[in-house]
Design an enzyme around this catalytic site. Structure first.
Site, PDB file in Angstrom:
ATOM      1  CB  SER A  46      23.909  24.695  22.356  1.00  0.00           C
ATOM      2  OG  SER A  46      24.539  24.144  23.479  1.00  0.00           O
TER       3      SER A  46
ATOM      4  CG  ASP B 105      27.591  30.848  26.380  1.00  0.00           C
ATOM      5  OD1 ASP B 105      27.184  30.121  27.300  1.00  0.00           O
ATOM      6  OD2 ASP B 105      27.782  30.441  25.222  1.00  0.00           O
TER       7      ASP B 105
ATOM      8  CG  HIS C  95      24.486  28.559  25.935  1.00  0.00           C
ATOM      9  ND1 HIS C  95      25.664  28.500  25.222  1.00  0.00           N
ATOM     10  CD2 HIS C  95      23.803  27.433  25.618  1.00  0.00           C
ATOM     11  CE1 HIS C  95      25.700  27.373  24.513  1.00  0.00           C
ATOM     12  NE2 HIS C  95      24.568  26.717  24.727  1.00  0.00           N
TER      13      HIS C  95
END
Length: 419
Positions: free
Chosen positions: A234, A328, A362
């Site tokens: 991330s 994601d 994600h």
């Protein structure tokens, strides 16, 4: 008499467990329920329905689940399909050294749909899932500006050294670092905001802080020279990619669902300042659960006005592995990785590779970790939508975990041989 077994009953969290039942009637229908309480006391559960074979036996390596939280043959399905009783919870192990997760497996006669104190299981088994191995060492790091925890495998080393970076969750997150240490790496779980005396909120990324951490790691006698690896996810993957571009100490980088440019906050490194690409709050979407989708929230790195914010991946001296969830909902991560790979190719570089997983969100977690589809995140007024589908996510995490370890062993050992 019913007998439920799970072997091994105590193991690392990335090891498979073989679940079997004997003593059933031929073709008997049963329900298996898995229960876990996290470090905060929140309950996670899963269940699946099975039919015994003609010998009255059930082997989850062979028997398909006929319903419940998943269907089909999934020997570890009861583990990766665990869900919290509370909405928008994320399973995070805080105490990685002294306590395992304890997962209780309960066997019920026939199809058992919901928890009831009146219905007692016919058999039970507790499985311990550890994030550390015996004789592994954890060292609290508070040296110079650097804050974190350093994990060493048993032995004298030297070991391949890694820095582990998470994203907007902030604080010090140790569970991935500790498990990698159990697999033979020396890993610095590095905090960079919302921890100890670090800033409570992230307002800029000072790359010299991460360079100081890399130098600290390399200076340790148990760390293999001359280069280290970075594993990042991330916002951490954005920083990890910047480290690969600007820091000569970095020999191999894993970027999990990150970006190829600077977003949200400026990045500073010595005399260099990279301004972030702007975001567009009006592009936020809210799904039917009330969680926010940020996938289209950020500006496009390909726009001419944003070119100065794109990271110069062609300057990276080490190999880069992009691990991407195609579902994601937080980052446009596949497009970012494709842009970075195209940039490498334009400069005649073949040091980048992408692994893209369909149906995967994600938060690509550890092998057998349950899917977190949406959860609360620091500083946001709504939960964040991460994306993913449980069975696809489980398969992706199993494959990616092996590939991450293989990648670091290949490139960090190779860097050592150039001495």
């Amino acid at each position: 008499m019913f007998q439920l077994t799970a072997n091994p009953a105590s193991a690392l969290v990335d090891e498979p467990v073989h679940i079997q039942v004997t003593g059933l009637s031929p073709l008997q229908m049963v329900t298996l329920v898995a229960s876990l309480k996290d470090d905060k006391g929140s309950l996670y559960q899963s269940r699946a329905f099975y039919r015994a074979n003609e010998a009255g036996e059930l082997d989850l390596k062979q028997a398909p689940a006929l319903g419940g939280y998943f269907t089909g043959v999934h020997p570890m399905g009861l583990i990766w399909s665990l869900k919290s009783e509370k909405a928008f919870e994320r399973l995070i192990k805080r105490d990685v050294m002294t306590t395992p997760y304890r997962i209780t497996l309960d066997l019920y006669d026939s199809v058992y749909l919901q928890k009831s104190d009146k219905v007692q299981p016919k058999a039970s088994q507790v499985v311990q899932r550890w994030f550390s191995s015996p004789e592994m060492q954890r060292v609290q790091i508070r040296e110079g500006r650097v804050r974190g925890a350093l994990f060493f495998p048993p032995g004298e080393g030297p070991f391949p050294g890694l820095i582990d970076l998470f994203g907007g969750i902030g604080g010090l997150v140790e569970y991935r670092a500790s498990l990698l240490a159990a697999r033979g790496f020396a890993v610095l779980a590095l905090a960079y905001f919302a921890y100890d005396d670090l800033p409570e909120q992230l307002q800029e990324v000072d790359l010299e802080y991460f360079e100081e951490a890399a130098n600290l790691l390399l200076a340790h006698p148990k760390i293999q020279k001359p280069g280290i690896g970075v594993i990042s996810v991330s916002k951490g993957a954005e920083i990890g990619l910047a480290m690969a571009c600007y820091l000569k100490q970095v020999a191999a980088t894993v970027c999990i669902n990150g970006s190829n440019a600077i977003f949200d906050f400026p990045l500073r490194y010595r005399d260099l300042v990279i301004t972030p690409i702007p975001s567009f709050p009006e592009r936020m979407e809210v799904d039917i659960m009330g969680a926010v989708r940020l996938r289209h929230y950020k500006g496009d790195p390909r726009d001419e006005l944003n070119q100065q914010s794109v990271l110069p991946v062609e300057k990276a001296q080490g190999a880069i592995l992009f691990i991407i969830g195609e579902d994601d909902e937080c980052f446009n991560s596949k497009e970012y990785a494709e842009q970075a790979l195209e940039q490498l190719q334009r400069h005649g570089r073949s040091s980048g590779r992408m692994l893209a997983y369909p149906g995967t969100g994600h938060l690509i977690e550890l092998h057998y970790g349950p899917l977190c589809y949406a959860s609360w995140s620091r500083g946001l007024f709504r939960p964040l939508l991460w994306g993913g589908e449980p069975a696809a996510q489980a398969a992706a995490q199993e494959h990616a975990w092996g590939e991450i370890q293989k990648f670091f062993r290949q490139h960090l050992v190779r860097s050592r041989s150039t001495l």
